[in-house]
Motif scaffolding. Structure first.
Motif, mmCIF file in Angstrom:
data_model
loop_
_atom_site.group_PDB
_atom_site.id
_atom_site.type_symbol
_atom_site.label_atom_id
_atom_site.label_comp_id
_atom_site.label_asym_id
_atom_site.label_seq_id
_atom_site.Cartn_x
_atom_site.Cartn_y
_atom_site.Cartn_z
ATOM 1 N N THR A 9 9.954 -7.342 13.686
ATOM 2 C CA THR A 9 9.623 -7.111 12.012
ATOM 3 C C THR A 9 9.071 -8.146 11.175
ATOM 4 O O THR A 9 8.628 -7.327 9.967
ATOM 5 N N GLU A 10 10.131 -9.187 9.864
ATOM 6 C CA GLU A 10 9.585 -9.604 9.706
ATOM 7 C C GLU A 10 7.995 -10.257 9.289
ATOM 8 O O GLU A 10 8.093 -10.228 8.425
ATOM 9 N N PRO A 11 7.096 -10.659 10.191
ATOM 10 C CA PRO A 11 6.284 -10.871 10.056
ATOM 11 C C PRO A 11 5.345 -9.383 9.597
ATOM 12 O O PRO A 11 4.068 -9.160 9.392
ATOM 13 N N THR A 12 5.492 -8.387 10.447
ATOM 14 C CA THR A 12 4.968 -7.359 10.102
ATOM 15 C C THR A 12 5.297 -6.354 8.795
ATOM 16 O O THR A 12 4.481 -6.176 7.701
ATOM 17 N N LYS A 13 6.741 -7.140 8.264
ATOM 18 C CA LYS A 13 6.552 -6.585 6.510
ATOM 19 C C LYS A 13 6.394 -7.295 5.757
ATOM 20 O O LYS A 13 5.836 -7.008 4.657
ATOM 21 N N LYS A 14 6.209 -8.387 6.023
ATOM 22 C CA LYS A 14 5.250 -9.296 5.217
ATOM 23 C C LYS A 14 3.539 -8.868 5.335
ATOM 24 O O LYS A 14 2.700 -9.023 4.040
ATOM 25 N N MET A 15 2.620 -8.148 6.322
ATOM 26 C CA MET A 15 1.989 -7.754 5.906
ATOM 27 C C MET A 15 1.527 -6.314 5.517
ATOM 28 O O MET A 15 0.773 -6.019 4.802
ATOM 29 N N ILE A 16 2.912 -5.972 5.933
ATOM 30 C CA ILE A 16 2.603 -4.464 4.686
ATOM 31 C C ILE A 16 2.543 -4.541 3.168
ATOM 32 O O ILE A 16 2.037 -3.841 2.161
ATOM 33 N N GLU A 17 3.482 -5.650 2.865
ATOM 34 C CA GLU A 17 3.186 -6.058 1.676
ATOM 35 C C GLU A 17 1.960 -6.805 0.802
ATOM 36 O O GLU A 17 1.779 -6.235 -0.566
ATOM 37 N N ASP A 18 1.229 -7.605 1.905
ATOM 38 C CA ASP A 18 0.033 -8.433 1.545
ATOM 39 C C ASP A 18 -1.095 -7.360 1.206
ATOM 40 O O ASP A 18 -1.255 -7.097 0.527
ATOM 41 N N TYR A 19 -1.162 -6.015 2.659
ATOM 42 C CA TYR A 19 -2.364 -5.607 2.127
ATOM 43 C C TYR A 19 -1.108 -3.885 1.016
ATOM 44 O O TYR A 19 -2.785 -3.590 0.780
ATOM 45 N N PHE A 20 -0.457 -3.668 0.845
ATOM 46 C CA PHE A 20 0.088 -2.436 -0.318
ATOM 47 C C PHE A 20 0.609 -2.609 -1.331
ATOM 48 O O PHE A 20 0.676 -1.643 -2.018
ATOM 49 N N GLY A 21 1.273 -3.943 -1.425
ATOM 50 C CA GLY A 21 2.334 -3.857 -2.249
ATOM 51 C C GLY A 21 2.103 -4.263 -3.668
ATOM 52 O O GLY A 21 2.128 -3.671 -4.781
ATOM 53 N N ASP A 22 0.262 -4.462 -3.738
ATOM 54 C CA ASP A 22 -0.045 -4.416 -5.220
ATOM 55 C C ASP A 22 -1.444 -3.388 -5.526
ATOM 56 O O ASP A 22 -1.948 -3.433 -6.624
ATOM 57 N N ILE A 23 -1.538 -2.219 -4.719
ATOM 58 C CA ILE A 23 -1.658 -0.900 -4.961
ATOM 59 C C ILE A 23 -1.655 -0.544 -5.852
ATOM 60 O O ILE A 23 -0.157 0.084 -6.204
ATOM 61 N N PRO A 24 -2.075 -0.119 -7.296
ATOM 62 C CA PRO A 24 -0.730 1.029 -7.902
ATOM 63 C C PRO A 24 -0.725 2.184 -7.410
ATOM 64 O O PRO A 24 -1.269 2.866 -7.148
ATOM 65 N N THR A 25 1.204 2.261 -8.394
ATOM 66 C CA THR A 25 1.479 3.275 -8.121
ATOM 67 C C THR A 25 1.017 4.845 -8.804
ATOM 68 O O THR A 25 -0.193 4.205 -10.246
ATOM 69 N N GLY A 26 0.620 5.679 -8.665
ATOM 70 C CA GLY A 26 0.084 6.792 -9.682
ATOM 71 C C GLY A 26 0.663 7.828 -10.223
ATOM 72 O O GLY A 26 2.155 7.887 -10.115
ATOM 73 N N ASP A 27 0.517 8.752 -11.167
ATOM 74 C CA ASP A 27 1.430 9.221 -11.212
ATOM 75 C C ASP A 27 2.241 10.499 -10.533
ATOM 76 O O ASP A 27 1.827 10.755 -9.663
ATOM 77 N N LYS A 28 3.331 11.088 -11.073
ATOM 78 C CA LYS A 28 3.913 11.793 -10.342
ATOM 79 C C LYS A 28 3.745 12.978 -10.035
ATOM 80 O O LYS A 28 2.571 13.584 -10.913
ATOM 81 N N VAL A 29 3.468 13.344 -8.767
ATOM 82 C CA VAL A 29 2.691 14.263 -8.631
ATOM 83 C C VAL A 29 4.245 15.605 -8.670
ATOM 84 O O VAL A 29 5.449 15.486 -8.552
ATOM 85 N N GLU A 30 3.230 16.586 -9.619
ATOM 86 C CA GLU A 30 4.603 18.007 -10.056
ATOM 87 C C GLU A 30 4.202 18.640 -8.499
ATOM 88 O O GLU A 30 3.465 18.879 -8.714
#
Length: 440
Positions: free
Chosen positions: A220-241
């Motif tokens: 779990t912990e190494p996987t959480k770190k990888m998820i943060e490393d690969y996805f954490g900096d992807i910009p948030t999009g506008d809210k979808v209505e």
């Protein structure tokens, strides 16, 4: 005494199987809105990484249908760091498999690898989300791929318009985008400009409109770190209505569709039914089982065993906003479509006026218990179910609790739901006929 012992043992085994089926998971959100679900199962050295985006055919605008399905294909074209045509090659070269699919409500991508390639799966999906190459070359390539898919699966396939709903949805929905098929219009795709595809991607394929699931053999912990490393900096999009279109009740009508690929016609009854979140949708699943599940089902015994039909069908296709209930039969020999309709109406009337027997009810419960036990075999199925329950039903833990909904359904519920939804005055009756040469 021995018989009682065996029955008790069987009940215990079923209880243990059901208990063992419990899926343990953890879920949380990244700061950019990406929802993450983790299901750890170290019993086999495989792991599935998947991303479900909350975008489907219903999110398209008039005159530009088919975009969601188009992106199912387009996002395999390549990324900033993955050359064109290399996505599948990378997966297979590392011992994995992958695929994607689109519905009216969502688009789903997944890879399954030996567990030592978990990081590769995460990288691939982060690349798809952050760095896709959307250019005219890719659009033109996939446009031809989709045209060929439509020809193979719909235009030239027997009953293709039924299987893929291109001949059904427009008769049961008037305003809701569910009236359009998932594959969309080829004319719409031909007319679309590159900037329209880019705008569609920007609107829907962002982390705050997606759920990432990792299921299988990982820590779990190494996987959480990888998820943060690969996805954490992807910009948030506008809210979808989200769309909120309320359909008026269906007005009874009879329609005819033609198919040059068939030899045997089919009679269909089509009803509009509630959202997949509604308990009545589960009841309708049970109604389908009563009517056509197996050789002891009512329509099978009435029509197939009596040599009046070659095949029978009944199923509830429940979706996020509405569902569609379809029942029908392919006549055999001299049986007319009108006779098929009469026989099906008799079975509907029985459900509406009589409680099913206790024996039939117990068989039904056993059937759904068995389906539940078998439904989450393998990490690919578990990943899909977790994502779908979170995104489309708003309750991830239905993967464990959904069986309790079926257990709570009574014989009275079945009668009530048959009366509420399977009405003559709120259905489309369809004759699906062979298109003769002079009509072509």
């Amino acid at each position: 005494m021995k018989k009682i012992y065996y029955l008790s043992t069987l009940a215990l085994l079923l209880s243990v199987s059901t208990f063992a089926q419990k899926v343990v998971f953890e879920e949380y959100d990244l700061s950019n809105g990406l929802h993450v679900i983790l299901h750890q199962d170290n019993s086999a050295p495989v792991v599935t990484t998947s991303v479900m985006y909350h975008v489907g055919a219903k999110d398209e605008v008039k005159g530009r249908t088919g975009f969601a399905h188009f992106f199912e294909h387009l996002l395999f074209e390549g990324t900033k760091n993955i050359p064109k045509g290399e996505f599948f090659k990378i997966v297979s070269a590392n011992g994995g498999s992958n695929n994607a699919n689109t519905t009216q409500d969502r688009t789903y991508y997944y890879e399954t690898f030996p567990s030592n390639n978990l990081e590769l799966g995460l990288w691939l999906e982060s690349e798809r989300m952050l760095h896709p190459v959307i250019n005219q070359d890719g659009v033109d390539t996939q446009n031809e791929v989709i045209k060929e898919e439509k020809r193979a699966r719909i235009d030239n396939a027997p009953y293709g318009k039924i299987i893929y709903r291109t001949g059904i949805n427009q008769h049961i929905f008037e305003k809701h985008p569910y009236k359009n098929s998932v594959i969309g219009s080829m004319e719409d795709l031909d007319a679309a400009q590159l900037n329209e595809f880019i705008a569609f991607h920007k609107k829907f394929y962002a982390p705050n409109n997606a759920v990432l699931v990792v299921a299988g053999d990982f820590e779990t912990e190494p996987t959480k770190k990888m998820i943060e490393d690969y996805f954490g900096d992807i910009p948030t999009g506008d809210k979808v209505e989200r769309i909120n279109i309320v359909e008026q009740p269906v007005k009874a009508k009879k329609v005819t569709e033609y198919d040059s690929n068939i030899q045997i016609p089919i009679k269909l009854f089509i009803f509009r039914t509630p959202s997949n979140k509604d308990k009545d949708a589960y009841v309708l699943d049970m109604v389908s089982s009563i009517l056509t599940s197996g050789k002891s089902s009512r329509m099978y015994k009435k029509l197939v065993e009596n040599k009046k039909a070659l095949q029978v069908l009944a199923f509830n296709d429940s979706q996020e906003d509405y569902g569609t209930y379809i029942m029908g039969a392919l006549p055999l020999g001299e049986t007319s479509l009108d006779e098929i309709a009469k026989e099906m109406d008799e079975e509907i009337t029985k459900l509406q006026t009589e409680l099913i027997s206790e024996k039939e009810y117990q068989k039904l419960q056993n059937t759904f218990e068995n389906r539940f036990v078998n439904s989450n075999s393998g990490v690919e199925n578990i990943a899909n179910t977790l994502a779908r329950n979170y995104m489309l039903k708003g309750n991830t833990n239905l993967i464990n609790d959904e069986i309790n909904i079926f257990r709570s359904i009574t014989r009275e519920d079945i009668k009530r739901v048959a009366n509420k939804y399977l009405n003559k005055n709120q259905r489309v009756e369809m004759d699906y006929l062979k298109k003769e040469s002079e009509q072509q």
